[in-house]
Design a protein around this motif. Structure first.
Motif, mmCIF file in Angstrom:
data_model
loop_
_atom_site.group_PDB
_atom_site.id
_atom_site.type_symbol
_atom_site.label_atom_id
_atom_site.label_comp_id
_atom_site.label_asym_id
_atom_site.label_seq_id
_atom_site.Cartn_x
_atom_site.Cartn_y
_atom_site.Cartn_z
ATOM 1 N N SER A 59 0.967 -1.245 -0.091
ATOM 2 C CA SER A 59 -0.036 -0.109 -0.172
ATOM 3 C C SER A 59 0.732 1.353 0.051
ATOM 4 O O SER A 59 2.039 1.321 0.131
ATOM 5 N N PHE A 60 0.188 2.476 -0.187
ATOM 6 C CA PHE A 60 0.852 3.583 -0.125
ATOM 7 C C PHE A 60 1.395 4.156 1.132
ATOM 8 O O PHE A 60 2.370 5.002 1.233
ATOM 9 N N ALA A 90 0.439 -0.092 9.732
ATOM 10 C CA ALA A 90 1.445 -1.368 10.445
ATOM 11 C C ALA A 90 2.572 -1.642 9.495
ATOM 12 O O ALA A 90 3.890 -1.758 9.862
ATOM 13 N N GLN A 91 2.244 -2.155 8.432
ATOM 14 C CA GLN A 91 3.254 -2.696 7.409
ATOM 15 C C GLN A 91 4.198 -1.808 6.888
ATOM 16 O O GLN A 91 5.552 -1.994 6.740
ATOM 17 N N GLY A 92 3.690 -0.544 6.627
ATOM 18 C CA GLY A 92 4.382 0.612 5.924
ATOM 19 C C GLY A 92 5.512 1.208 7.229
ATOM 20 O O GLY A 92 6.601 1.318 6.791
ATOM 21 N N ALA A 97 10.890 1.065 9.308
ATOM 22 C CA ALA A 97 11.738 0.943 10.456
ATOM 23 C C ALA A 97 13.015 -0.134 10.146
ATOM 24 O O ALA A 97 14.056 0.078 10.539
ATOM 25 N N SER A 98 12.599 -1.069 9.339
ATOM 26 C CA SER A 98 13.521 -2.072 9.015
ATOM 27 C C SER A 98 14.657 -1.513 8.252
ATOM 28 O O SER A 98 15.828 -1.651 8.209
ATOM 29 N N HIS A 123 7.909 -8.360 8.766
ATOM 30 C CA HIS A 123 8.673 -7.176 8.335
ATOM 31 C C HIS A 123 9.639 -6.673 9.689
ATOM 32 O O HIS A 123 10.549 -5.897 9.634
ATOM 33 N N GLY A 124 9.660 -7.464 10.633
ATOM 34 C CA GLY A 124 10.448 -7.196 11.671
ATOM 35 C C GLY A 124 10.179 -6.448 12.902
ATOM 36 O O GLY A 124 10.804 -6.167 13.715
ATOM 37 N N ALA A 125 8.794 -5.983 12.945
ATOM 38 C CA ALA A 125 8.316 -5.339 13.952
ATOM 39 C C ALA A 125 7.768 -6.056 15.011
ATOM 40 O O ALA A 125 7.225 -7.434 14.703
#
Length: 420
Positions: A59-60, A90-92, A97-98, A123-125
């Motif tokens: 997503s954007f 959340a994914q953004g 962050a990664s 993604h590491g969160a």
């Protein structure tokens, strides 16, 4: 069309969006523009999709999250970031962050879709499940930020986040220089506000008019009443399959921009959303989440062509593609039913041999295809000697549905439509 205020009167400027564009170079994907001839024929105009469903993390949202986090000081980065989201934000944040080497803690509601939960963790969160909705998760994220000093990354009510989302507008102008109308979904308003800032400023420089239209699900539409009142009007209830824009209260910062720059905010129904997803799957081979399909729903509903208006060269932002497969199954069924291609009926009939065979014959002769049958003799509305039959069938449109129902009634049956 709203008059464009001086740049100094807006909390986010074209210069902010251009700076974000430079920050994001080499970090995000420059998503493609795909023309939709099928939608163009239906609307009598040229329609293209800006495919942010193909963006990193689906997503954007990564645009705004990265732009916000890239500006953190070393001391702030050391404290880590915290956010709350049901999925895309959340994914953004997790991806950003990664990439930046920052620890991220994400609060997500207890009922969050498992694919979004797994992707965020992937993604590491660090993910913490809290509350039954995003508002409750958001409150806990803010409490954690106050308690620990972690930097709270708001999903839309932040200057850097809005500027990051606005880079989509710059890309659209580069990819479709002659665009007349840009259409996109709106929840809190970060995407719509950012794109409006970039596009309206560039249009002013060029001496031309480009319309910016926001779209909300009608069961989660806080912007129309807020714009009418010229004040934030929170909703008492939000209920929509478009979870990515299920926001009950506009963001103060985006609202201050949208009320000045955006030409209109329209709404679409849940059935329209389902039809739009089916259209994108069948005609464009695009997997898009409901929040990303609201612009297509608005075009299919004729929201931009009412009273003979022509939107001209139109770009629809497909803002995300993160859809739970289980929700996809439900949406497909609802979309087919809304289009008259799926019909579910329930009938009470005498419990005697041959009744079901007669019904099957009528449906077959009507050229419908049975996909499921439920046959029960017990229940609150079933009398002794009766049986309830629920039949699922594939049909070929609303007229065909009516023909099937008419043929059943002609043989003495009383079908009740459950879905279709």
């Amino acid at each position: 069309m709203p008059d464009f205020p001086p740049a100094t009167d807006l909390p986010v400027t074209l210069a902010d969006v251009e700076a974000a564009h430079r920050t994001l170079e080499g970090v995000i994907a420059r998503t493609p523009i795909e023309q939709s001839r099928a939608l163009g024929r239906l609307t009598g105009s040229t329609v293209s999709f800006k495919c942010e469903n193909l963006q990193r993390a689906g997503s954007f949202k990564v645009r705004g999250a990265y732009n916000r986090m890239a500006k953190l000081s070393e001391a702030e980065r050391a404290r880590g970031v915290v956010a709350a989201s049901a999925g895309n934000h959340a994914q953004g944040v997790a991806v950003a962050a990664s990439r930046l080497g920052i620890s991220a803690r994400i609060y997500m509601p207890l009922g969050v879709a498992l694919p979004k939960l797994a992707a965020t963790r992937g993604h590491g969160a660090e993910v913490v499940l809290h509350g039954h909705n995003v508002d409750e998760a958001l409150a806990e994220a803010k409490r954690y930020a106050d308690e620990t000093g972690a930097v709270f990354v708001h999903p839309f009510d932040n200057v850097d986040v809005v500027a990051g989302q606005g880079t989509i507008g710059l890309e659209i102008l580069e990819q479709v220089p002659d665009v007349d109308t840009i259409l996109m979904g709106v929840g809190g308003g970060g995407l719509l506000a950012g794109v409006a800032v970039a596009v309206k400023a560039r249009a002013r420089e060029l001496g031309r008019e480009i319309r910016i239209i926001g779209v909300q699900a009608e069961n989660a539409a806080a912007y129309p009443p807020s714009l009418a009142a010229d004040a934030l009007v929170p909703l008492t209830k939000v209920s929509t399959i478009a979870d990515g824009i299920a926001v009950g209260r506009p963001g103060q910062l985006p609202f201050s921009i949208i009320r000045e720059l955006v030409d209109d905010v329209v709404t679409v129904s849940e059935d329209s959303l389902a039809r739009a997803l089916i259209f994108l799957l069948e005609r464009s081979k695009m997997v898009v989440e409901p929040a990303g399909a609201v612009g297509v729903a608005a075009l299919l509903d004729g929201k931009l062509t009412e009273n003979g208006a022509n939107p001209g060269n139109t770009v629809v932002v497909l803002s995300g593609g993160n859809i739970d497969p289980m929700l996809m199954l439900k949406v497909i069924q609802r979309g087919l039913a809304a289009a008259g291609r799926y019909l579910v009926v329930r009938m009470l009939l005498d419990d005697r041999p041959g009744s079901l065979a007669t019904i099957s014959r009528i449906i077959a002769e009507s050229d419908a295809n049975v996909t499921g049958v439920d046959h029960t003799r017990v229940g609150g509305s079933i009398s002794m000697g009766d049986v309830a039959i629920t039949i699922n069938m594939e049909t070929k449109g609303h007229e065909h549905c009516e023909q099937v129902l008419s043929n059943l009634r002609a043989e003495g049956f009383q079908p009740v439509v459950i879905q279709g």
